[in-house]
Design an enzyme around this catalytic site. Structure first.
Site, PDB file in Angstrom:
ATOM      1  CB  CYS A   2       9.549   3.313 -19.378  1.00 17.98           C
ATOM      2  SG  CYS A   2      10.848   4.119 -18.428  1.00 17.98           S
ATOM      3  NE  ARG A  27       6.295  -1.212 -17.809  1.00 15.91           N
ATOM      4  CZ  ARG A  27       6.978  -2.309 -17.564  1.00 15.91           C
ATOM      5  NH1 ARG A  27       6.343  -3.434 -17.444  1.00 15.91           N
ATOM      6  NH2 ARG A  27       8.276  -2.281 -17.451  1.00 15.91           N
ATOM      7  CD1 TRP A  79      10.404   4.915 -12.603  1.00 18.05           C
ATOM      8  CD2 TRP A  79       8.450   5.902 -12.169  1.00 18.05           C
ATOM      9  NE1 TRP A  79      10.280   5.033 -11.244  1.00 18.05           N
ATOM     10  CE2 TRP A  79       9.103   5.624 -10.942  1.00 18.05           C
ATOM     11  CE3 TRP A  79       7.203   6.533 -12.129  1.00 18.05           C
ATOM     12  CZ2 TRP A  79       8.539   5.955  -9.713  1.00 18.05           C
ATOM     13  CZ3 TRP A  79       6.662   6.849 -10.899  1.00 18.05           C
ATOM     14  CH2 TRP A  79       7.322   6.564  -9.717  1.00 18.05           C
ATOM     15  CG  ASN A 105      10.629   0.271 -21.279  1.00 23.74           C
ATOM     16  OD1 ASN A 105      10.505   1.455 -21.553  1.00 23.74           O
ATOM     17  ND2 ASN A 105       9.609  -0.561 -21.189  1.00 23.74           N
ATOM     18  N   GLY A 106      14.785   0.352 -19.590  1.00 26.75           N
ATOM     19  CA  GLY A 106      15.979  -0.273 -19.014  1.00 26.75           C
ATOM     20  C   GLY A 106      17.088   0.740 -18.832  1.00 26.75           C
ATOM     21  CD  GLU A 484       7.099  -1.941   6.490  1.00 29.28           C
ATOM     22  OE1 GLU A 484       6.844  -0.984   7.226  1.00 29.28           O
ATOM     23  OE2 GLU A 484       6.660  -2.054   5.331  1.00 29.28           O
ATOM     24  CE  LYS A 488       3.298  -2.793   4.188  1.00 29.80           C
ATOM     25  NZ  LYS A 488       4.359  -1.850   4.305  1.00 29.80           N
ATOM     26  CD  GLU A 491      -0.140  -0.542   4.646  1.00 24.46           C
ATOM     27  OE1 GLU A 491       1.026  -0.886   4.431  1.00 24.46           O
ATOM     28  OE2 GLU A 491      -0.546   0.594   4.380  1.00 24.46           O
ATOM     29  CG  HIS A 507       8.409  -5.017  31.005  1.00 29.10           C
ATOM     30  ND1 HIS A 507       8.857  -5.076  32.299  1.00 29.10           N
ATOM     31  CD2 HIS A 507       9.444  -5.442  30.236  1.00 29.10           C
ATOM     32  CE1 HIS A 507      10.118  -5.486  32.320  1.00 29.10           C
ATOM     33  NE2 HIS A 507      10.482  -5.726  31.069  1.00 29.10           N
ATOM     34  CE  LYS A 606       2.476   3.449  -3.180  1.00 26.95           C
ATOM     35  NZ  LYS A 606       2.960   2.442  -2.231  1.00 26.95           N
TER      36      LYS A 606
HETATM   37  C1  AGP Z   1       3.122   1.767   3.842  1.00 30.10           C
HETATM   38  O1  AGP Z   1       2.650   0.527   3.498  1.00 30.10           O
HETATM   39  C2  AGP Z   1       2.163   2.845   3.884  1.00 30.10           C
HETATM   40  N1  AGP Z   1       1.317   2.874   2.783  1.00 30.10           N
HETATM   41  C3  AGP Z   1       2.622   4.169   4.425  1.00 30.10           C
HETATM   42  O2  AGP Z   1       3.048   3.937   5.739  1.00 30.10           O
HETATM   43  C4  AGP Z   1       3.721   4.958   3.683  1.00 30.10           C
HETATM   44  O3  AGP Z   1       4.943   4.305   3.820  1.00 30.10           O
HETATM   45  C5  AGP Z   1       3.774   6.385   4.256  1.00 30.10           C
HETATM   46  O4  AGP Z   1       2.553   7.027   4.017  1.00 30.10           O
HETATM   47  C6  AGP Z   1       4.907   7.189   3.706  1.00 30.10           C
HETATM   48  O5  AGP Z   1       4.792   7.400   2.333  1.00 30.10           O
HETATM   49  P1  AGP Z   1       6.006   7.948   1.504  1.00 30.10           P
HETATM   50  O6  AGP Z   1       7.093   6.927   1.605  1.00 30.10           O
HETATM   51  O7  AGP Z   1       5.486   8.095   0.111  1.00 30.10           O
HETATM   52  O8  AGP Z   1       6.419   9.240   2.108  1.00 30.10           O
END
Ligand code: AGP
Length: 611
Positions: A2, A27, A79, A105-106, A484, A488, A491, A507, A606
């Protein structure tokens, strides 16, 4: 996660506090509030977000309800952790008589017994928060000296905190303390003082700041500030001059939120684990046992990174709890008519809790009578509200589009869920579970150690940043982590990256491997070392360049690969939580080397609220 701002000086406090809070919105932003000192008592306005309008916007519209002439006040942007995001749970909190106010906060770990004690003493609580106990304690111990009352309060509370308090009887005075949560004092012109959780909150007013250390208190009074430890012994502190610009300061001096969030992982993991192991050393999810009774299978559903967390969850659930489990991509889940019934537990994983595909999967699960457990980072999110039960990840707000600390905390929740169900079903020896929980507690320190070796990862990112394509390989849990890692890299660096189960490379995909195609090998699973090593040799035989992230006892890989990042010792099952960290950093440095917009990569958002 927060934000706190306090002000004591000669200027009207309300606009200064509002401006400071607006700088801290990143935050946490589910609710916000400001309290001001007046001769009659404390005046407060506070609100959660309502009907799609952000809390800060509502607060800004209410600011004229506060006395314009007040020159001492505190503000907070929240938050939610303990207690939902509601108007009452928003800070500042007031004591029963409305003479004291506190922002915090905390987490106050012992707030339940404290609250019971204070209620018995006649205190009336207005919120569900742990924080409110602090203001009642302050009032309880007050005998004319606010700093002394704070010292006695600090002796009673355990947990982590940055807190600021004030009292009607002390105009122009703020008292503050910190333990394991940041707090600074900004010294403005002409005896103006600011107290804040983060430097950005004060930067438009001053660049002269004192940074409090854990166990330190500050008292701002009559245009001066003094520092002490919690016992009252004076501490001398030197002022620091901030040279970063405002935008950099919001990132705490980091160039990008992503790097900041990668670095926050040790703390995020600690917070997520906090309170989830009971006195008998068993996992306590805070969910009634009946919710899980009669569950015969589990479906873990999510998108992108959350889906990848589900892949690990599936392995652990099957291995430990011996429950049949599947992982599904949320956007596919409802269209393939999954077999769901009241014996199915659907675990929806979503950092934001607002992803449209994941919400659609939630509705599908509900329609078919399955039980819905949501794993999310956002209290008050749609998924959290619609779930039968929720497990929060306490990663704090994640700003960078590329998910990092949300993923590792999701993995931690997967471990806890699998251990809980394994124990409940009598499928796991108590000693094994205890050993894993002890190891989980030690993981933040191991990740901190990895974070201290960033230079090697920056070097490993150089050949990758120059490639047009890269492959990630691994077996078992390493494969899930490889997926994963590849996401990373894709993207944020815009380099084509694909993850393969290492045994699958030959294969078909091996045809694409050349000297210009780096292959990132992940090798932490002991039973699979030899097999993965053979796959690495296959790549080397095609002149491919192999960079590896490997367990420290997998020494043969050291000879086979071009470069290896060695991991600290960790058991196979928990390896994903540490293995991903170097892969996040390699992706980060590759993106930086290519000059990309790391925090806001092209074409991505996001939170994806469209199907
Ligand atoms: C991850 O780096 C991505 N930005 C994306 O795959 C994300 O995880 C996905 O859109 C799911 O989002 P959420 O966890 O908010 O549901």
């Amino acid at each position: 996660m927060c934000g706190i701002v306090g002000y004591a000086g000669r200027r009207p406090a309300a606009p200064l506090l509002l401006a400071g809070l607006q700088k801290l919105e990143y935050r946490g932003y589910d609710s916000a509030g400001i309290a001001l000192l007046t001769p009659e008592g404390v005046r407060v306005v506070k609100t959660a977000g309502h009907d799609g309008v952000m809390a800060m916007e509502i607060l800004a519209g209410q600011i004229d309800r506060l006395p314009a002439e007040a020159t001492t006040g505190i503000g907070h942007t929240r938050w939610a952790t303990h207690g939902r995001p509601t108007d009452n749970n928003a800070h500042p909190h007031l004591d029963t008589a409305g003479e004291f106010a506190v922002v915090h906060n905390g987490i106050i770990e012992n707030y339940l017994p404290l609250r019971a004690r204070l209620r018995e003493a006649g205190c009336v609580f207005q919120s569900e928060t742990d924080s409110e106990t602090v203001v009642h304690l302050l009032a309880h111990y007050y005998r004319g000296d606010l700093a002394e009352a704070l010292r006695r309060t600090l002796a009673d509370i355990s947990g982590s905190f940055a807190l600021v308090g004030m009292c009607r009887h002390h105009p122009g005075q703020l008292v503050a303390a910190r333990r394991n949560a940041p707090l600074i004092v900004g010294a403005g012109a002409e005896g103006d003082f600011f107290v804040a959780s983060d430097i950005p909150a004060v930067l438009t007013e001053t660049r002269e700041v004192y940074v409090l250390e854990d166990g330190e208190m500050a008292v701002v009074s009559d245009g001066a500030v003094s520092f002490s430890d919690f016992a009252g012994t004076a501490r001398a502190k030197t002022v620091m001059r901030v040279t970063w610009d405002a935008a950099a300061a919001e990132k705490g001096g980091y160039e990008h939120f992503m790097l900041k969030e990668i670095d926050e992982q040790p703390r995020a993991l600690q917070d997520t684990l906090y309170g989830r192991v009971n006195r008998s050393g068993l996992v306590d999810l805070g969910i009634r046992a009946e919710f899980f009774a009669g569950v015969e299978r589990v479906a873990l559903v999510g998108c992108g990174t959350a889906y990848h967390a589900g892949l690990i969850g599936r392995e652990l659930l099957e291995a430990w709890a011996q429950l049949p489990a599947e992982t599904a991509i949320a956007s596919e889940f409802r269209y393939r008519r999954p077999l769901l019934d009241e014996h199915t537990l659907v675990v929806l994983i979503s950092q934001s809790g607002e992803t449209a595909d994941t919400l659609a999967a939630l509705h599908e699960a509900r329609k078919n009578g399955a039980r819905v457990l949501v794993v999310t980072n956002v209290v008050g999110s749609t998924a959290a509200r619609e779930a039968d039960e929720v497990l929060f990840t306490w990663a704090g707000p994640e700003i960078a589009v590329a998910s990092t600390k949300a993923y590792t905390t999701q993995l931690e929740v997967m471990v806890l869920l699998a251990l809980y169900l394994a124990t409940a079903r009598g499928r796991l020896a108590a000693e094994y579970s205890a050993a894993l929980l002890a190891e989980l507690q030690a993981l933040p320190a191991k990740i901190t150690e990895i974070l201290s070796r960033k230079e090697q990862l920056r070097r490993m990112a150089v050949p990758i940043s120059r490639a047009g394509s890269a492959f990630f390989i691994g077996r078992g849990l390493d494969w899930a982590v490889a997926l994963e890692g590849a996401l990373k890299l894709k993207e944020i660096s815009y380099i084509h990256a694909e993850a393969y189960a290492a045994g699958e490379l030959k294969h078909g995909t091996l045809a694409l491997v050349t000297a210009d195609t780096p292959v990132l090998a992940v090798a932490t699973q002991r039973a699979l070392y030899d097999k993965t090593l053979s796959n690495v040799e296959e790549v080397k035989a095609r002149e491919g360049r192999v960079l590896a992230v490997a367990a420290s006892d997998n020494r043969e890989l050291g000879d086979a690969a071009d470069e290896v990042f060695w991991l600290p010792p960790v058991s196979d099952a928990l390896a994903p939580l540490v293995t991903i960290v170097p892969l996040q950093l390699i992706a980060y440095y590759a993106a930086v080397l290519r000059g990309n917009h790391v925090d806001k990569p092209r074409n991505l958002a996001k939170t994806v609220t469209t199907e």
